[in-house]
Design a protein around this motif. Structure first.
Motif, short mmCIF file in Angstrom:
data_model
loop_
_atom_site.label_atom_id
_atom_site.label_comp_id
_atom_site.label_asym_id
_atom_site.label_seq_id
_atom_site.Cartn_x
_atom_site.Cartn_y
_atom_site.Cartn_z
N SER A 168 40.05 65.67 44.25
CA SER A 168 39.27 66.63 45.01
C SER A 168 38.45 65.90 46.07
O SER A 168 38.03 64.76 45.86
CB SER A 168 38.34 67.42 44.10
N ALA A 170 35.46 66.40 46.78
CA ALA A 170 34.13 66.15 46.22
C ALA A 170 34.10 64.85 45.43
O ALA A 170 33.14 64.09 45.48
CB ALA A 170 33.70 67.32 45.35
N LEU A 171 35.18 64.58 44.67
CA LEU A 171 35.22 63.35 43.89
C LEU A 171 35.29 62.13 44.80
O LEU A 171 34.62 61.13 44.56
CB LEU A 171 36.42 63.38 42.94
N GLU A 173 34.18 61.99 47.87
CA GLU A 173 32.87 61.90 48.51
C GLU A 173 31.86 61.22 47.58
O GLU A 173 31.02 60.44 48.01
CB GLU A 173 32.38 63.31 48.87
N ARG A 174 31.99 61.48 46.29
CA ARG A 174 31.04 60.94 45.31
C ARG A 174 31.33 59.48 44.96
O ARG A 174 30.41 58.66 44.84
CB ARG A 174 31.08 61.80 44.04
N LEU A 175 32.62 59.15 44.80
CA LEU A 175 32.98 57.81 44.31
C LEU A 175 33.58 56.90 45.37
O LEU A 175 33.73 55.70 45.14
CB LEU A 175 33.96 57.95 43.15
N GLY A 228 37.37 68.33 40.27
CA GLY A 228 36.64 67.07 40.38
C GLY A 228 36.54 66.28 39.10
O GLY A 228 35.76 65.34 39.01
N ARG A 309 32.41 59.26 52.90
CA ARG A 309 31.04 58.73 52.93
C ARG A 309 30.09 59.68 52.22
O ARG A 309 30.35 60.88 52.12
CB ARG A 309 30.56 58.53 54.37
N THR A 310 29.01 59.15 51.75
CA THR A 310 27.99 59.95 51.10
C THR A 310 27.05 60.48 52.14
O THR A 310 27.14 60.16 53.33
CB THR A 310 27.19 59.11 50.08
N ARG A 315 29.33 54.24 51.91
CA ARG A 315 30.47 54.50 51.04
C ARG A 315 30.12 54.04 49.65
O ARG A 315 29.62 52.94 49.44
CB ARG A 315 31.70 53.74 51.56
N THR A 316 30.40 54.89 48.67
CA THR A 316 30.11 54.54 47.30
C THR A 316 31.31 53.92 46.63
O THR A 316 32.43 54.01 47.11
CB THR A 316 29.66 55.79 46.50
N ALA A 318 33.41 53.28 42.76
CA ALA A 318 33.53 53.69 41.36
C ALA A 318 33.03 52.60 40.46
O ALA A 318 33.19 51.40 40.75
CB ALA A 318 34.99 54.01 41.05
#
Length: 320
Positions: A168, A170-171, A173-175, A228, A309-310, A315-316, A318
């Motif tokens: 997804s 969202a995933l 974007e988060r990781l 996600g 990117r967050t 950039r995050t 995992a």
């Protein structure tokens, strides 16, 4: 020893197939008490318990399963022999197929077929189990994902399928955006008989020590990824609608061909069915068009993707 009553055996088979005494009794036009009495008579005759009764219904014991395996085919043969051989209507078509294939591929295309052939009445029967065409005389054909060889059936190849990691937005974007080398550090979703190991062996990296979750249903597996939960080795036939809706994103250009393919299968009795002939021709045309699309190629062509990117602009990564 007297002969066993046929009616009691029919009741036993009905209870075994429904797993519910109430539904079985209704199908036999009996009371639950009467059906239970018949089954108890068989159990006393064999001195074996045939069912385990629970809050949600009944389940065959080992002895019950053995009796079912020996008796059911013979009763089915008797029922089939006594059925009148009526010719199927050429303007009525009954197709069995997997629910996931129906919702993701066939149903969105079906209006075009029905508009071109308004005289046809089509019935779609979602079924994940094996269909016995010799017994289910009302079903004309099926669409299945498999090896292409089913004894006694004609199989028409429709198209192969491909797999690639999807997640997804969202995933990501988060990781952050995974690479082939660090993909194992991200939450991955598995399935019995899944092919993650083959993916890593072919394209690099190594399998994870564990999966975040394992699903035995392909449709729920892809939905979990869209929500996600993790990254799925998505099968394009199922993933494509979610990708087009923006709920999943392909992570890499690389794709892995599936072991099985999609087939239209039917018994010899349906060979001359005019409605099926029209459906088969249309289905092959749609399948050829789909197989030639970007969704069904071994490696897709696209512009380079920008890293996710967050909100802070960084950039995050995992965490393993």
């Amino acid at each position: 020893m007297s002969r066993p009553p046929l009616q009691a055996l029919l009741g036993f088979i009905a209870a075994a197939r429904t797993g519910n005494l109430t539904r079985a009794a209704e199908s036999m036009h009996l009371t639950v008490s009467a059906l239970s009495h018949q089954i108890r008579g068989i159990e006393e005759r064999l001195d074996r318990r045939l069912f385990v009764r629970g809050a949600r219904g009944v389940k065959l014991t080992e002895h019950g399963q053995a009796l079912y395996d020996r008796v059911a085919p013979h009763l089915d043969a008797i029922e089939q022999a006594l059925q009148p051989r009526m010719r199927r209507r050429d303007d009525a078509l009954a197709i069995t197929l997997m629910p996931s294939f129906a919702s993701s591929w066939l149903v969105p295309r079906l209006p075009g077929f029905l508009a071109a052939h308004p005289q046809l009445e089509i019935s779609l029967q979602s079924n994940v189990g094996v269909v016995d065409f010799a017994r289910d005389m009302e079903i004309d054909a099926g669409i299945r994902f498999g090896p292409g060889k089913w004894p006694g059936l004609e199989a028409v190849h429709l198209f192969d399928d491909w797999m690639t990691p999807t997640a997804s937005p969202a995933l990501i974007e988060r990781l952050g955006q995974p690479t082939l080398s660090n993909l194992r550090d991200f939450p991955l979703l598995g399935a019995p008989g899944g092919r993650w190991s083959e993916w890593f062996a072919r394209f690099g990296g190594s399998p994870p020590d564990r999966f975040v979750a394992i699903f035995d249903d392909s449709e729920n597996l892809h939905r979990a990824a869209a929500e996600g939960m993790g990254i799925v080795l998505g099968r394009m036939t199922l993933a494509r609608p979610l990708i087009e809706a923006g709920r999943l994103v392909e992570l890499f250009d690389e794709r892995l061909k599936t072991e099985f393919a999609h087939f239209l299968v039917y018994p010899s009795r349906s060979r001359d069915h005019r409605g099926l002939a029209l459906f088969r021709d249309w289905l092959q045309e749609e399948a050829a068009r789909y197989e030639a699309s970007d969704a069904m190629t071994g490696k897709r062509s696209r512009a380079p993707r920008k890293p996710a990117r967050t909100g802070s602009g960084r950039r995050t990564r995992a965490v393993r």
